[in-house]
Design a protein around this motif. Structure first.
Motif, PDB file in Angstrom:
ATOM      1  N   UNK A 122     -44.952  22.134   6.179  1.00 50.58           N
ATOM      2  CA  UNK A 122     -43.991  23.228   6.245  1.00 50.58           C
ATOM      3  C   UNK A 122     -42.901  22.961   7.278  1.00 50.58           C
ATOM      4  N   UNK A 123     -43.248  22.297   8.365  1.00 51.52           N
ATOM      5  CA  UNK A 123     -42.278  22.040   9.425  1.00 51.52           C
ATOM      6  C   UNK A 123     -41.072  21.247   8.938  1.00 51.52           C
ATOM      7  N   UNK A 180     -43.721  28.233  17.365  1.00 46.78           N
ATOM      8  CA  UNK A 180     -43.578  27.247  16.285  1.00 46.78           C
ATOM      9  C   UNK A 180     -42.160  27.289  15.712  1.00 46.78           C
ATOM     10  N   UNK A 181     -41.637  28.504  15.537  1.00 48.38           N
ATOM     11  CA  UNK A 181     -40.292  28.640  15.006  1.00 48.38           C
ATOM     12  C   UNK A 181     -39.216  28.299  16.016  1.00 48.38           C
ATOM     13  N   UNK A 182     -39.453  28.634  17.280  1.00 47.59           N
ATOM     14  CA  UNK A 182     -38.437  28.421  18.320  1.00 47.59           C
ATOM     15  C   UNK A 182     -38.319  26.958  18.729  1.00 47.59           C
ATOM     16  N   UNK A 183     -39.406  26.200  18.586  1.00 48.16           N
ATOM     17  CA  UNK A 183     -39.397  24.788  18.979  1.00 48.16           C
ATOM     18  C   UNK A 183     -39.695  23.938  17.744  1.00 48.16           C
ATOM     19  N   UNK A 184     -38.666  23.476  17.070  1.00 49.19           N
ATOM     20  CA  UNK A 184     -38.875  22.708  15.830  1.00 49.19           C
ATOM     21  C   UNK A 184     -39.555  21.382  16.090  1.00 49.19           C
ATOM     22  N   UNK A 185     -40.211  20.883  15.064  1.00 51.12           N
ATOM     23  CA  UNK A 185     -40.871  19.589  15.158  1.00 51.12           C
ATOM     24  C   UNK A 185     -39.830  18.474  15.118  1.00 51.12           C
ATOM     25  N   UNK A 186     -40.277  17.251  15.359  1.00 49.53           N
ATOM     26  CA  UNK A 186     -39.383  16.094  15.308  1.00 49.53           C
ATOM     27  C   UNK A 186     -39.248  15.590  13.873  1.00 49.53           C
ATOM     28  N   UNK A 187     -38.138  14.952  13.605  1.00 48.80           N
ATOM     29  CA  UNK A 187     -37.973  14.332  12.296  1.00 48.80           C
ATOM     30  C   UNK A 187     -38.987  13.195  12.132  1.00 48.80           C
ATOM     31  N   UNK A 188     -39.378  12.900  10.901  1.00 47.34           N
ATOM     32  CA  UNK A 188     -40.346  11.816  10.678  1.00 47.34           C
ATOM     33  C   UNK A 188     -39.872  10.504  11.282  1.00 47.34           C
ATOM     34  N   UNK A 189     -40.786   9.811  11.954  1.00 47.61           N
ATOM     35  CA  UNK A 189     -40.479   8.526  12.554  1.00 47.61           C
ATOM     36  C   UNK A 189     -39.925   8.579  13.953  1.00 47.61           C
ATOM     37  N   UNK A 190     -39.661   9.784  14.474  1.00 48.67           N
ATOM     38  CA  UNK A 190     -39.116   9.949  15.816  1.00 48.67           C
ATOM     39  C   UNK A 190     -40.270  10.185  16.794  1.00 48.67           C
ATOM     40  N   UNK A 191     -40.254   9.564  17.980  1.00 48.72           N
ATOM     41  CA  UNK A 191     -41.322   9.797  18.969  1.00 48.72           C
ATOM     42  C   UNK A 191     -41.439  11.274  19.330  1.00 48.72           C
ATOM     43  N   UNK A 242     -41.218  18.968  19.980  1.00 53.65           N
ATOM     44  CA  UNK A 242     -42.225  18.629  18.978  1.00 53.65           C
ATOM     45  C   UNK A 242     -43.639  18.848  19.483  1.00 53.65           C
ATOM     46  N   UNK A 243     -43.875  18.585  20.763  1.00 59.18           N
ATOM     47  CA  UNK A 243     -45.198  18.802  21.340  1.00 59.18           C
ATOM     48  C   UNK A 243     -45.560  20.276  21.383  1.00 59.18           C
ATOM     49  N   UNK A 244     -44.604  21.108  21.828  1.00 56.79           N
ATOM     50  CA  UNK A 244     -44.846  22.554  21.850  1.00 56.79           C
ATOM     51  C   UNK A 244     -45.123  23.048  20.448  1.00 56.79           C
ATOM     52  N   UNK A 245     -44.337  22.575  19.490  1.00 56.49           N
ATOM     53  CA  UNK A 245     -44.511  22.970  18.088  1.00 56.49           C
ATOM     54  C   UNK A 245     -45.911  22.616  17.589  1.00 56.49           C
ATOM     55  N   UNK A 246     -46.330  21.395  17.875  1.00 60.23           N
ATOM     56  CA  UNK A 246     -47.621  20.919  17.369  1.00 60.23           C
ATOM     57  C   UNK A 246     -48.787  21.701  17.966  1.00 60.23           C
TER      58      UNK A 246
END
Length: 206
Positions: free
Chosen positions: A35-36, A88-99, A104-108
């Motif tokens: 979903x992210x 989860x909504x306020x801190x988006x995840x990283x794009x695929x392949x990005x460290x 992204x950590x907060x999101x996860x």
């Protein structure tokens, strides 16, 4: 209390509508895309909107549970789920392949907390012999099983095994968790609404 519940259901319904609109318009593969990833689409703004609405709905239903004298642990878990949804909504995840970044950590980890606490709240409500206890117990069990399926690939990657979402139905397992947990939230509120309409003492008192 009825006003809190109606407002909570409205927020949950609006959040669900936003999420379905996002899925229908983004054109991603729901079997493998988590979903992210929808946040990177042209209508990706619907994702934080949906999650924020879920957070508001959770806060309102938690307030109704508190007024009904529910187990304080259930109320706190509902609040924790809502806060996690907002993060989860306020801190988006990283794009695929990005460290992994701070966002992204907060999101996860906010997602992991959210996925864990709602089934526990549902099981506590079921133990208190609340209305729909059987459904709450079943939905919470499914959510926990799906959460395990979500976590296992991350554990496998920690051992250096290359496993991508294209290799597993990552989108399916994540959506099962989300759907069942929103259903637990809705049933928790509905049990109060039904009890209130019958003018009886709440069955979820601690």
């Amino acid at each position: 209390m009825k006003g809190l519940l109606i407002s909570g259901f409205t927020a949950i319904a609006a959040g669900t509508g936003s999420m379905l609109t996002l899925h229908a318009g983004a054109g991603l593969d729901p079997v493998h895309s988590v979903i992210s990833e929808y946040a990177f689409q042209s209508i990706g703004w619907l994702l934080p909107l949906s999650l924020t609405l879920f957070a508001v709905g959770s806060a309102l239903i938690a307030g109704a549970l508190a007024r009904a004298g529910a187990d304080r642990r259930v109320v706190l878990l509902m609040v924790a789920w809502g806060v996690s949804m907002f993060l989860i909504g306020a801190f988006p995840t990283d794009r695929p392949g990005v460290p992994l970044s701070l966002s992204g950590g907060i999101h996860r980890y906010a997602a992991f907390v959210a996925f864990l606490v709602m089934p526990v709240a549902g099981l506590l409500l079921a133990r208190a012999r609340t209305r729909y206890a059987g459904a709450l117990r079943a939905l919470s069990g499914v959510a926990l099983a799906a959460l395990l399926a979500v976590v296992v690939p991350y554990v496998i990657r920690m051992f250096g095994i290359d496993l991508t979402n294209d290799d597993i139905p990552a989108g399916v397992t994540q959506r099962v968790v989300v759907v069942t947990e929103v259903a637990v939230l809705a049933l928790a509120g509905l049990s109060l609404l039904r009890q209130r309409s019958q003018g009886a003492v709440s069955p979820i008192l601690a």
